[in-house]
Design an enzyme around this catalytic site. Structure first.
Site, PDB file in Angstrom:
ATOM      1  N   MET A  26       0.750  -1.189   0.108  1.00  0.00           N
ATOM      2  CA  MET A  26       0.022   0.147   0.151  1.00  0.00           C
ATOM      3  C   MET A  26       0.979   1.193  -0.164  1.00  0.00           C
ATOM      4  O   MET A  26       0.318   2.427   0.349  1.00  0.00           O
ATOM      5  CB  MET A  26      -0.951  -0.026   0.941  1.00  0.00           C
ATOM      6  CG  MET A  26      -1.753  -1.229   1.274  1.00  0.00           C
ATOM      7  SD  MET A  26      -3.361  -0.897   1.985  1.00  0.00           S
ATOM      8  CE  MET A  26      -2.829  -0.338   3.608  1.00  0.00           C
ATOM      9  N   HIS A  30       9.214   1.077   3.355  1.00  0.00           N
ATOM     10  CA  HIS A  30      10.100   1.136   4.213  1.00  0.00           C
ATOM     11  C   HIS A  30      11.085  -0.082   4.188  1.00  0.00           C
ATOM     12  O   HIS A  30      10.566  -0.686   3.368  1.00  0.00           O
ATOM     13  CB  HIS A  30       9.530   1.271   6.043  1.00  0.00           C
ATOM     14  CG  HIS A  30       8.429   0.199   6.084  1.00  0.00           C
ATOM     15  ND1 HIS A  30       8.642  -1.286   6.077  1.00  0.00           N
ATOM     16  CD2 HIS A  30       7.138  -0.030   6.407  1.00  0.00           C
ATOM     17  CE1 HIS A  30       7.806  -1.918   6.371  1.00  0.00           C
ATOM     18  NE2 HIS A  30       6.606  -1.131   6.576  1.00  0.00           N
ATOM     19  N   GLY A  32      11.178  -2.799   5.431  1.00  0.00           N
ATOM     20  CA  GLY A  32      10.266  -4.143   5.471  1.00  0.00           C
ATOM     21  C   GLY A  32      10.026  -4.498   4.026  1.00  0.00           C
ATOM     22  O   GLY A  32      10.099  -5.464   3.504  1.00  0.00           O
ATOM     23  N   HIS A  33       9.380  -3.527   3.285  1.00  0.00           N
ATOM     24  CA  HIS A  33       9.121  -3.815   1.916  1.00  0.00           C
ATOM     25  C   HIS A  33      10.122  -3.894   1.115  1.00  0.00           C
ATOM     26  O   HIS A  33      10.285  -4.833   0.243  1.00  0.00           O
ATOM     27  CB  HIS A  33       8.449  -2.504   1.537  1.00  0.00           C
ATOM     28  CG  HIS A  33       7.047  -2.301   2.044  1.00  0.00           C
ATOM     29  ND1 HIS A  33       6.667  -1.062   2.913  1.00  0.00           N
ATOM     30  CD2 HIS A  33       5.951  -2.769   2.141  1.00  0.00           C
ATOM     31  CE1 HIS A  33       5.714  -0.997   3.461  1.00  0.00           C
ATOM     32  NE2 HIS A  33       4.831  -2.057   2.951  1.00  0.00           N
ATOM     33  N   SER A 180       6.488  -0.685  10.296  1.00  0.00           N
ATOM     34  CA  SER A 180       5.202  -0.665   9.886  1.00  0.00           C
ATOM     35  C   SER A 180       4.945   0.756   9.388  1.00  0.00           C
ATOM     36  O   SER A 180       5.686   1.652  10.043  1.00  0.00           O
ATOM     37  CB  SER A 180       4.195  -0.991  11.023  1.00  0.00           C
ATOM     38  OG  SER A 180       2.877  -0.301  10.541  1.00  0.00           O
ATOM     39  N   ARG A 182       2.646   2.526   9.809  1.00  0.00           N
ATOM     40  CA  ARG A 182       1.670   3.182  10.716  1.00  0.00           C
ATOM     41  C   ARG A 182       2.845   3.637  11.950  1.00  0.00           C
ATOM     42  O   ARG A 182       2.388   4.590  12.730  1.00  0.00           O
ATOM     43  CB  ARG A 182       0.650   2.622  11.515  1.00  0.00           C
ATOM     44  CG  ARG A 182      -0.442   2.161  10.442  1.00  0.00           C
ATOM     45  CD  ARG A 182      -1.443   1.552  11.108  1.00  0.00           C
ATOM     46  NE  ARG A 182      -2.756   1.648  10.179  1.00  0.00           N
ATOM     47  CZ  ARG A 182      -3.160   0.648   9.394  1.00  0.00           C
ATOM     48  NH1 ARG A 182      -2.483  -0.474   9.475  1.00  0.00           N
ATOM     49  NH2 ARG A 182      -4.204   0.929   8.631  1.00  0.00           N
TER      50      ARG A 182
HETATM   51  O1  PAF Z   1      -0.390  -5.670   3.336  1.00  0.00           O
HETATM   52  C1  PAF Z   1      -0.778  -4.854   2.792  1.00  0.00           C
HETATM   53  O2  PAF Z   1       0.009  -3.906   2.572  1.00  0.00           O
HETATM   54  C2  PAF Z   1      -1.993  -4.864   2.094  1.00  0.00           C
HETATM   55  O3  PAF Z   1      -2.864  -5.279   2.948  1.00  0.00           O
HETATM   56  C3  PAF Z   1      -2.066  -5.688   0.550  1.00  0.00           C
HETATM   57  C4  PAF Z   1      -1.468  -7.043   0.831  1.00  0.00           C
HETATM   58  C5  PAF Z   1      -1.152  -4.934  -0.171  1.00  0.00           C
HETATM   59  C6  PAF Z   1      -3.537  -5.591   0.257  1.00  0.00           C
HETATM   60  O4  PAF Z   1      -3.983  -4.205   0.292  1.00  0.00           O
END
Ligand code: PAF
Length: 291
Positions: A26, A30, A32-33, A180, A182
């Site tokens: 989404m 960060h 983690g991604h 996160s 958030r």
């Molecule tokens: O984990 C997330 O960022 C969201 O829930 C996802 C899997 C991209 C679905 O919108």
């Protein structure tokens, strides 16, 4: 960057060059991604989706306030050699006034699903749309959202999606706080108190290592450790993959905590494989990365 459905035709070339691997996000990326993306790069051509999905936010949740900065996200992933980014608008993703939603299985009834009605239906609906639109061979999700991984895996199996799922280990701050998007809502004092979530799951693990097998005692330990948070949403021990309360802490289990700290609702978890005296941290899914 791909913004619309017709542009997705361009993915055919990537699909032909290896196992197209999707990292759904989404945005507000960060470390983690970035570690999910690095993992994807070891598998095949890598596609990152960036879409703040309105369908998974409940009334009163932070959809409007959710941090969005596409330019910064693109800057962050630029050095990683991502092959394509899909960043549709909400109008592109949800074109008509359709009310079709995927109804999750029973794994969605507990933990976050119990307190966020409709959340997992929204997650599954967008994930199903992404899988159908992008047709990846592999999709990678962060293990921090453990229940999400298991709810998606149940859908993939039940509805015969042709994709391999991987859950990838959580990346943490030096003080243990799980990364996160958030976390950016937290001030210094919140950050200090947020460590309670990490301490809670570690406390239950230590207790298990000392031989305690009673789920109710683990739940109490985790809840006690979270006293510094503003509201404990849950402190649970569940079996993996079905997320039922086990009679004893044995086999594959999930220690899961969720709490409100200041303006942010935070979650954390630990997946353990317990065979007799042997206790190891492990992946949720068959193809997940062990750790
Ligand atoms: O984990 C997330 O960022 C969201 O829930 C996802 C899997 C991209 C679905 O919108």
């Amino acid at each position: 960057m791909l913004r619309s459905r017709p542009e997705l035709e361009r993915l055919a070339t990537l699909r032909a060059s290896g196992a197209l691997t999707l990292v759904p996000t989404m945005g507000s990326l960060h470390e983690g991604h970035l570690s999910l993306i690095e993992r994807a790069r070891t598998i095949g051509p890598t596609l990152v989706s960036i879409f703040v999905n309105p369908a998974q936010f409940g009334p009163g949740e932070d959809y409007a306030a959710y941090p969005r900065d596409l330019a910064h996200d693109l800057e962050l992933i630029e050095p990683l050699g991502v092959d394509a980014v899909f960043a549709p608008s909400a109008a592109e993703m949800y074109r008509s006034a359709d009310t079709v939603r995927i109804e999750p299985g029973t794994r969605a009834d507990v933990l976050c699903g119990a307190g966020r009605p409709g959340h997992f239906a929204g997650v599954l609906t967008v994930v199903a749309k992404l899988l159908n639109l992008l047709r990846p061979e592999v999709a990678i999700f962060g293990r921090k959202d453990a229940q999400q991984c298991l709810v998606i895996a149940e859908m993939v199996e039940a509805l015969d999606f042709r994709v391999r799922l991987i859950d990838h280990p959580t990346v943490r701050e030096s003080d243990g706080l799980a990364l996160s998007s958030r976390n950016r809502y937290l001030g210094a004092e919140h950050r200090r108190r947020a460590q309670a979530l990490w301490r809670a799951r570690n406390g239950a693990r230590e207790q298990r290592e000392q031989g305690e097998r009673e789920p109710a005692r683990h739940r109490r330990t985790m809840a006690r450790q979270q006293a510094e948070t503003d509201r404990v949403d849950y402190a649970e021990i569940r079996s993996v993959p079905d997320l039922i309360t086990p009679e004893l802490a044995a086999g594959k289990i999930l220690l899961a905590v969720a709490a409100q700290v200041g303006p942010a609702r935070l979650i954390d978890n630990l997946v353990l494989q317990i065979d007799g005296q042997r206790i190891t941290e492990t992946a949720l899914l068959a193809e997940g990365d062990d750790r």
